[in-house]
Enzyme design. Structure first.
Site, PDB file in Angstrom:
ATOM      1  CG  HIS A 145     -33.171 -16.231  20.088  1.00 18.38           C
ATOM      2  ND1 HIS A 145     -32.345 -16.604  19.060  1.00 18.38           N
ATOM      3  CD2 HIS A 145     -33.278 -14.878  20.015  1.00 18.38           C
ATOM      4  CE1 HIS A 145     -31.955 -15.522  18.389  1.00 18.38           C
ATOM      5  NE2 HIS A 145     -32.517 -14.456  18.945  1.00 18.38           N
TER       6      HIS A 145
HETATM    7  O1  ZLV Z   1     -34.509 -10.223  18.148  1.00 20.81           O
HETATM    8  O2  ZLV Z   1     -29.519  -6.877  26.767  1.00 20.81           O
HETATM    9  O3  ZLV Z   1     -25.739 -10.543  23.756  1.00 20.81           O
HETATM   10  C1  ZLV Z   1     -35.865 -12.092  18.766  1.00 20.81           C
HETATM   11  C2  ZLV Z   1     -34.451 -11.491  18.746  1.00 20.81           C
HETATM   12  O4  ZLV Z   1     -33.698 -12.302  17.880  1.00 20.81           O
HETATM   13  C3  ZLV Z   1     -26.541 -11.028  24.526  1.00 20.81           C
HETATM   14  N1  ZLV Z   1     -27.837 -10.901  24.331  1.00 20.81           N
HETATM   15  C4  ZLV Z   1     -26.165 -11.822  25.724  1.00 20.81           C
HETATM   16  C5  ZLV Z   1     -24.972 -12.692  25.609  1.00 20.81           C
HETATM   17  C6  ZLV Z   1     -24.410 -11.976  26.799  1.00 20.81           C
HETATM   18  N2  ZLV Z   1     -25.615 -11.206  26.867  1.00 20.81           N
HETATM   19  C7  ZLV Z   1     -25.532  -9.823  27.128  1.00 20.81           C
HETATM   20  C8  ZLV Z   1     -26.500  -9.477  28.179  1.00 20.81           C
HETATM   21  C9  ZLV Z   1     -27.234  -8.217  27.817  1.00 20.81           C
HETATM   22  C10 ZLV Z   1     -28.490  -8.102  28.567  1.00 20.81           C
HETATM   23  C11 ZLV Z   1     -29.447  -7.050  28.128  1.00 20.81           C
HETATM   24  C12 ZLV Z   1     -29.434  -5.653  26.204  1.00 20.81           C
HETATM   25  C13 ZLV Z   1     -29.736  -4.501  26.915  1.00 20.81           C
HETATM   26  C14 ZLV Z   1     -29.631  -3.269  26.325  1.00 20.81           C
HETATM   27  C15 ZLV Z   1     -29.240  -3.203  25.016  1.00 20.81           C
HETATM   28  C16 ZLV Z   1     -28.938  -4.345  24.301  1.00 20.81           C
HETATM   29  C17 ZLV Z   1     -29.044  -5.591  24.894  1.00 20.81           C
HETATM   30  C18 ZLV Z   1     -28.720  -6.774  24.103  1.00 20.81           C
HETATM   31  N3  ZLV Z   1     -28.820  -8.067  24.431  1.00 20.81           N
HETATM   32  C19 ZLV Z   1     -28.279  -6.748  22.807  1.00 20.81           C
HETATM   33  N4  ZLV Z   1     -28.108  -8.017  22.372  1.00 20.81           N
HETATM   34  C20 ZLV Z   1     -28.458  -8.803  23.354  1.00 20.81           C
HETATM   35  C21 ZLV Z   1     -28.428 -10.271  23.222  1.00 20.81           C
HETATM   36  C22 ZLV Z   1     -29.808 -10.861  23.005  1.00 20.81           C
HETATM   37  C23 ZLV Z   1     -30.411 -10.505  21.692  1.00 20.81           C
HETATM   38  C24 ZLV Z   1     -31.787 -11.137  21.540  1.00 20.81           C
HETATM   39  C25 ZLV Z   1     -32.418 -10.892  20.187  1.00 20.81           C
HETATM   40  C26 ZLV Z   1     -33.834 -11.405  20.142  1.00 20.81           C
HETATM   41  C27 ZLV Z   1     -36.864 -11.420  19.600  1.00 20.81           C
HETATM   42 ZN    ZN Z   2     -33.449 -10.334  16.430  1.00 27.62          ZN
END
Ligand code: ZLV
Ligand code: ZN
Ligand code: CA
Length: 392
Positions: A145
């Site tokens: 990302h």
């Molecule tokens: O696996 O996050 O949904 C590559 C990869 O592809 C969001 N983030 C963003 C948009 C608004 N925010 C939410 C903020 C959340 C902050 C902390 C978490 C904490 C606990 C459990 C789940 C999350 C989380 N965050 C779940 N999904 C998000 C995504 C980012 C996903 C990145 C995937 C990375 C390494």
């Molecule tokens: Zn992922």
């Protein structure tokens, strides 16, 4: 001890460092670098290092990171301290470059962590370019990302883009494939306007509720036919609960057609393990076998390949998948027992002693499959339509 021998006629290299695994994003953050330790220990307890060239990774240099990322961003990344993190109280302090929010926190040793992840992938790319490896493994990379001047979704430095830039010095066409449950937006964007890189991402797609919200079926690169990148971005948007059988069929059909039309000279495969059943963030019903089948199919295409890590938030399953995929790379999947070795460290952490848990072992309640055969056929038809525009 398990009859693991060096593959005849080709070389696999494994790039890792214990240093990376010691970093922490924070107690509640889903990204756990420790999963790399668990992976390495499983690979080792099966005796797989005997069949590979094993390299301890160095840090990527500032100049190497600068091949994709802007100086402004790198300078801030190198100097920002956890204390600079904006807190709820002082809301006038906006996060710079998306650093310091809850997805991409600032933590101690962040720059070291990022430069090691990139070093792993750059070392892998160099081994491929020098023809010293046929498959190079970089489980510490895969952070798809990250943007030129912005952190995003747990990713700060886009090690994949850096590695592909190295491959492009030697190879005319690179195929990027991404089986992480999230859309590989950073890599797609970096190579959006070139016909030398084709990007193909399989992911859960739901713009309002699932990160990052991009990667629809109709997003295939620049709309202008004069732009060489037109038709060179392929997106496979999926719904919750896709099964091994559906995913494997779709993967082989899509990648088979892409291979025929694009004729890649090298493959970069991001193996994000959050597409497995029971992942803390993922939504799919894939088993270790189905995920690994994608790696096996790519290997069968017979071009040099880098395997990157990526997402994966249930560490015991990440270790299973990446250990199994390491065995596929070295051609030892038939020689390794499916029972996790007695002497494997953290053996009880795996809960079930098999490398291949069943769906009910991975999930407390089954996830409904929301992918219809009709929709999957439409996806294949659209991809074939796009590929008609791609020159042989
Ligand atoms: O696996 O996050 O949904 C590559 C990869 O592809 C969001 N983030 C963003 C948009 C608004 N925010 C939410 C903020 C959340 C902050 C902390 C978490 C904490 C606990 C459990 C789940 C999350 C989380 N965050 C779940 N999904 C998000 C995504 C980012 C996903 C990145 C995937 C990375 C390494
Ligand atoms: Zn992922
Ligand atoms: Ca993906």
């Amino acid at each position: 001890e398990y009859n693991i021998v060096r593959p005849k006629g080709y070389t696999v290299s494994y790039h890792a460092t214990d240093e990376m695994e010691k970093h922490h994003f924070g107690q509640t953050h889903p990204m756990k670098p420790w999963r790399l330790t668990l992976t390495k220990s499983l690979v080792t307890s099966y005796g797989m290092p005997f069949a590979m060239d094993n390299y301890n990774t160095r840090h990527a240099t500032y100049e190497e990171l600068n091949a994709f990322h802007s100086s402004d961003y790198l300078d801030y990344l190198a100097t920002a301290a956890p204390e600079d993190q904006p807190r709820d109280q002082d809301s006038e302090k906006e996060p710079k470059f998306n650093l310091g929010g809850s997805d991409c926190p600032l933590f101690h040793g962040l720059y070291d962590y990022c430069s090691m992840s990139a070093g792993t992938s750059l070392d892998a790319a160099r081994k491929i370019c020098n023809k010293q490896s046929d498959i190079a493994i970089a489980w510490g990379g895969g952070l798809h990302h990250a943007k030129k001047s912005e952190a995003s979704g747990f990713c700060y430095i886009n090690d994949i883009v850096l590695a592909i830039l190295q491959l492009l010095r030697l190879y005319p066409r690179v195929l990027y494939i991404d089986i992480d449950v999230h859309h590989g937006d950073g890599v797609e964007e970096a190579f959006y306007s070139t016909d030398r890189v084709m990007t193909v991402s399989f992911h859960k797609y739901h713009p309002e509720t699932f990160f990052p919200g991009t990667g629809g079926l109709e997003d295939n690169g620049p709309k202008s036919e004069h732009n060489p990148g037109a038709h060179h971005a392929i997106n496979i948007p999926l719904n919750d609960g896709i099964t091994d059988e559906q995913y494997e069929n779709l993967f082989k059909t899509v990648i088979g057609s892409v291979n025929e039309r694009f004729r890649p000279s090298a493959i970069a495969l991001q193996c994000g393990a959050d597409s497995l059943a029971g992942d803390r963030l993922g939504r799919f019903n894939l088993r270790v076998q189905g995920h690994g089948a994608c790696v096996r199919y790519c290997k069968s295409l017979g071009v040099p390949m880098i395997l990157f890590g990526g997402g994966g938030y249930t560490p015991r399953n990440v270790a299973r998948a990446w250990a199994y995929e390491t065995s596929i790379a070295i051609g030892a999947e038939a020689s390794i027992p499916s029972t996790i070795p007695e002497h494997a460290p953290w053996r009880s952490h795996f809960i079930h002693d098999t490398l291949f848990p069943t769906l009910s072992q991975s999930l407390s309640e089954p996830r409904n499959n929301r992918n219809t055969e009709k929709r999957l056929r439409e996806i294949v038809a659209h991809v074939n339509e796009q590929l008609r525009f791609v020159q042989h």
